[in-house]
Every structure is written in C-alpha cells, then in structure tokens.
Design a protein around this motif. Structure first.
Motif, PDB file in Angstrom:
ATOM      1  N   ALA A  27      19.166  -3.438 -13.062  1.00 21.64           N
ATOM      2  CA  ALA A  27      19.557  -2.609 -14.208  1.00 21.64           C
ATOM      3  C   ALA A  27      19.052  -1.173 -14.031  1.00 21.64           C
ATOM      4  CB  ALA A  27      19.016  -3.218 -15.503  1.00 21.64           C
ATOM      5  N   ARG A  28      17.810  -1.016 -13.531  1.00 22.32           N
ATOM      6  CA  ARG A  28      17.267   0.341 -13.339  1.00 22.32           C
ATOM      7  C   ARG A  28      17.983   1.035 -12.180  1.00 22.32           C
ATOM      8  NH1 ARG A  28      15.660  -1.953 -17.025  1.00 22.32           N
ATOM      9  NH2 ARG A  28      17.596  -0.981 -17.688  1.00 22.32           N
ATOM     10  N   ASP A  80      21.005   2.412 -13.634  1.00 21.46           N
ATOM     11  CA  ASP A  80      20.652   3.606 -14.426  1.00 21.46           C
ATOM     12  C   ASP A  80      20.466   4.813 -13.507  1.00 21.46           C
ATOM     13  OD1 ASP A  80      20.536   2.035 -16.694  1.00 21.46           O
ATOM     14  OD2 ASP A  80      18.338   1.887 -16.721  1.00 21.46           O
ATOM     15  N   GLU A 104      23.334   6.853 -12.251  1.00 23.29           N
ATOM     16  CA  GLU A 104      23.885   7.812 -13.223  1.00 23.29           C
ATOM     17  C   GLU A 104      23.017   9.059 -13.350  1.00 23.29           C
ATOM     18  OE1 GLU A 104      26.812   7.166 -14.780  1.00 23.29           O
ATOM     19  OE2 GLU A 104      26.800   5.400 -13.444  1.00 23.29           O
ATOM     20  N   ARG A 105      21.767   8.978 -12.891  1.00 22.73           N
ATOM     21  CA  ARG A 105      20.820  10.062 -13.147  1.00 22.73           C
ATOM     22  C   ARG A 105      20.684  11.048 -11.993  1.00 22.73           C
ATOM     23  NH1 ARG A 105      17.345   9.427 -17.220  1.00 22.73           N
ATOM     24  NH2 ARG A 105      15.802  10.768 -16.194  1.00 22.73           N
ATOM     25  N   TYR A 161      20.158   8.949  -4.631  1.00 24.08           N
ATOM     26  CA  TYR A 161      20.258   7.517  -4.969  1.00 24.08           C
ATOM     27  C   TYR A 161      20.042   6.669  -3.707  1.00 24.08           C
ATOM     28  CZ  TYR A 161      22.402   3.086  -6.333  1.00 24.08           C
ATOM     29  OH  TYR A 161      22.628   1.757  -6.579  1.00 24.08           O
ATOM     30  N   TRP A 201      13.137   9.053 -10.461  1.00 26.31           N
ATOM     31  CA  TRP A 201      13.878   8.887 -11.721  1.00 26.31           C
ATOM     32  C   TRP A 201      14.234  10.232 -12.353  1.00 26.31           C
ATOM     33  CZ3 TRP A 201      15.939   4.751 -14.140  1.00 26.31           C
ATOM     34  CH2 TRP A 201      16.119   4.769 -15.526  1.00 26.31           C
TER      35      TRP A 201
END
Ligand code: NAP
Length: 418
Positions: free
Chosen positions: A227-228, A231, A234-235, A241, A274
């Motif tokens: 899940a992270r 996330d 998208e960040r 990535y 992050w």
C-alpha cells in the motif's frame, strides 16, 4: 522414554513420568522452569513435553502449526537429557483432548509407570471442564505449579480433590512469562531474548512467526508495504520510485546478511524518500507545516537534506504504528549520525548501493557486502559521499565533522584492541 527409565520400569520399580502439556505457542523459560521444578520436587524420572495439536480451549485465535510448535519444543529441551517431546497430539487429527492422549499413552504403559500431568494454576482451574473426567481422574495424577505473584489456588485444589483428582503442588514460583506477551513483543519488535531459549528465538525469527503479517494495518505486513509502495508512486517521479524499490530490496538483503530486521529494513527503504517530491521551497514549507524546528543553516543552505527529517514526522502522523527504529533509519539516511544502529546503517548503505546507482566505487563496495562488517561498509560509503561532495564543492551538513570524527575514533579504538 529414556533407557534408564525403561530399565527401571522393567525391573518393576516405580517410575514417574511428568507430562508437560501445552499449546507452547511458543515454549518459553516459564515452561522450562516449571518442568525443572517438577523434576526436582516430584521425584520424576523424566518429563515429556506434549504440544497440543488443536487445543480444546484456544479455538478463538490462529495458532502456529503443530509442526513448528513441536520443533520449538525440541529446540528448547535439546540439552536436557531428562526432557523429551512427544509428537502424538500434533499428529492426531481433530480437537486435542488430554483424556484421549492419556488413553493412548496407557495402552502401552508398564504397570509400574505413573503419569503426572504438570499444569499452571489457570489450567488447573479449568480441569473439571475437560472432556472425559473419568479417564482424566484415573489415568494420571496432577501437579500444579504457580508463577511469581500467583498464590497456590487453594479453592481449586479443594474442588479437584473433592472430585477425586490426585493433585500435588510444586513449591516454587516460576518466572512471570507468558506466550501471549512473547507474541506481543515479537509483533512490535521488542526483545524476547530473556524469555525464550536462543534456539527458539531463531525459529521465531527465521519463520517470521507472530508478526501478525496477515493484518494490513501491521506496518511489517506485505499488505502495508504494498500500500505504501502504491502511495509512493503517486508522490515521486518514476526515477525516484524505482530508486526506492531498489533501496527497499537492497536494505532487505543487507538486513538478512547482517542480522537486522528484514521487514523493517524493507519498510524504511521504501519510505526513505517519501518527501523527495518537493522542491526547495516546498520542502521548507513542509517542515513548517509539520511544526518542525530546523537548524537555520540546514533550513536555508541545505534544503535538500530536509526530506529525510520531514518524512518520518509525516509518516508517524499518518501511520503511528510504524516502529520508531524504522522512523529513525529514515531520518538518518542522508546525513547519518553518531552511534548508528544496524538498521540505520543498512538503509544508509542501501541508499548508496541499490542497483540503480552507478558510481566509480559502487561495484567494489557491493563486493564487500557480507565480507566486511556492517560498520566498515557503512564507513566506506560515508567516506565516499563526503569526498564526492567535497570534490563537487558542495556544502557539508554541520554535523558531518562530528560524525566523521566519531567513526574515526571507533576505528582507531578497534585497531588498538586487535
Ligand atoms: P500453554 O498456555 O502453552 O501453557 C502450558 C502450561 O504451562 C500450562 O499449564 C500453563 O499454565 C503453564 N505455564 C505457562 N507459563 C508458565 C509460567 N510462567 N510458569 C509456570 N507455568 C506456566 O498451555 P494450554 O494451552 O493452557 O494447555 C495446557 C494443557 O492442558 C495442554 O496439554 C492442553 O491440551 C490441556 N487442555 C486440555 C483440555 C481438554 O482436554 N479438554 C482443555 C484445556 C487444556 P497456565 O494454564 O496457568 O497458563
């Protein structure tokens, strides 16, 4: 059965075998202390640990498979000749009833042999509710052992004796340890080395037991990681990535090699950048919004290191269940720190050596993985980055000299010791 016990029974001498029944999920020093106390005080010839297959009273929670619990028992009693582990209940299909076991054991029982079922006070208080009271009453006697702070349960003893059970008590107080507490500690990454033998801890770690890995809220679960990861996509941009995926993989591999927590390393790896999607102005704003107090030198002159400090603060707000040491490793991945923990070094090194990084010394450093100590490898990487920044006339972080001197002192110290 031990050969000496068998000989004794064959000679018609009275033989007493203690049965230490339990779920043993996992077996711990409390169980072993109870068995040792029983051995000493009840004149037993040996003790048989009997892990239950499908415990009758524990059907409300997931239990580790019988084979693994059996293996943990074997590992725990390995060095005590009078202790053995019986696989009978683990192999028997269906719910485990002690009466069935006693019946099965009694089939081949020598007449001079007596079974003493050893139990804690809590189990004793439920004995009158176990299946087939007649078999339980006649095929074994019982011994109740208490844990520290527990009183001998006199009411229970009275009731059991009134019902016809032969019950003794063991005058000792075993350490206040419970399997439940061990599972909780493992789940949150706390130390269990004083609660279980090292061989049992090794099995727990190797099989990733008790991590609650099916729960997507558990920060060490695969679901939380995935899940992270989604996330993060998208960040940050695709390059960042891919770099983060590489760091997560490399950190997990380094953790495995150097004995750090693999799942924590993987999580810190995926989360370390992050906040890398912000530009200089954006990351300063982010630090302000998070209410952080940042050294003005860093805030104005080195905004590119801020992401390492804002990310753990942001993650803690979003996911308070993420372990502190994961947050610390994220925080230290750019500037490093004195007294880095293994997890910190693993993430720091992974950030430099993940497969997407190509710099002159990268391959040479990669070849040192598993060959040199973690700290040596960390210092190699650290040295490289400082040289690299100096060659490019980049500003150094104000803590860099202190950190550098700290590790140089440690190297000198170790050289002196060797
Ligand atoms: P467990 O939690 O794994 O514990 C095993 C035994 O060690 C228990 O008697 C327990 O006492 C004791 N113990 C745990 N920590 C201790 C410590 N720090 N110091 C001293 N003693 C400690 O086992 P369990 O699941 O309760 O099962 C116990 C046995 O009862 C098993 O053989 C099971 O099959 C049997 N049982 C049979 C039936 C049935 O036939 N219907 C029903 C229930 C249980 P506490 O109980 O005080 O924790």
């Amino acid at each position: 059965m031990l050969e000496s016990t068998r000989d004794k029974a064959m000679a018609g001498e009275k033989v007493r075998i203690g049965i230490m029944g339990g779920t043993f999920d996992p077996i711990h020093y409390g169980h072993l202390a109870a068995a040792h106390a029983a051995m000493e005080q009840l004149d037993l010839d040996e003790i048989m640990f009997l892990p239950a297959g499908t415990p009758a009273f524990k059907r409300d929670r997931e239990i580790t498979d019988g084979e693994t619990r059996f293996e943990m028992c074997c590992a725990a009693v390995d060095n005590v000749p009078e202790f053995s582990v019986n696989v009978m209940e683990v192999m028997r299909p269906g719910v485990t009833y002690t009466a069935d076991t006693l019946r099965q054991l009694s089939r081949s029982k020598h007449p001079s042999l007596e079974y003493v079922f050893i139990m804690g006070a809590d189990s004793a208080s439920t004995l009158l509710r176990w299946n087939d009271q007649e078999a339980l009453r006649t095929m074994a006697s019982y011994a109740v052992v208490t844990r520290s702070t527990q009183q001998i349960p006199t009411e229970t003893l009275k009731e059991l004796r009134a019902a016809g059970f032969k019950v003794e008590t063991i005058e000792t107080q075993t350490p206040l340890i419970s399997s439940t507490e061990i599972r909780r500690r493992v789940m949150v990454g706390e130390d269990i080395s004083r609660l279980v033998p090292p061989e049992v801890e090794r099995i727990i770690v190797a099989r990733s037991l008790y991590l609650g890995l099916d729960d997507p809220e558990n920060p060490l679960s695969d679901a939380f990681f995935e899940a992270r990861k989604a996330d993060l996509k998208e960040r940050v941009n695709e390059h960042r990535y891919q770099h983060s995926l590489g760091v997560a993989d490399t950190a997990a591999r380094l953790a495995e090699i150097y004995g750090a927590n693999v799942r924590k390393a993987r999580l810190a790896g995926i989360l370390h950048d992050w906040d890398k999607g912000y530009d200089d102005k954006g990351i300063r704003q982010r630090a302000d919004e998070l209410g952080m107090t940042v050294d003005p030198q860093v805030y104005y002159a080195l905004p590119r290191v801020l992401h390492a400090h804002t990310a753990p603060v942001a993650i803690k707000r979003l996911f308070p269940q993420v372990p502190e040491d994961v947050l610390t490793a994220m925080d230290r991945h750019t500037v490093a720190a004195e007294n880095m923990l293994d997890l910190d070094m693993v993430v720091y090194i992974a950030d430099a050596l993940e497969p997407g990084r190509s710099f002159e010394r990268a391959d040479a450093m990669r070849e040192k993985i598993g060959v040199v100590s973690l700290e040596e490898l960390f210092f190699d990487v650290y040295e490289y980055w400082i040289m690299h920044m100096m060659e490019r006339k980049m500003q150094l972080h104000p803590n860099t000299v202190g950190i550098w001197n700290y590790y140089v002192r440690r190297i000198r110290q170790r050289e002196k010791e060797n």
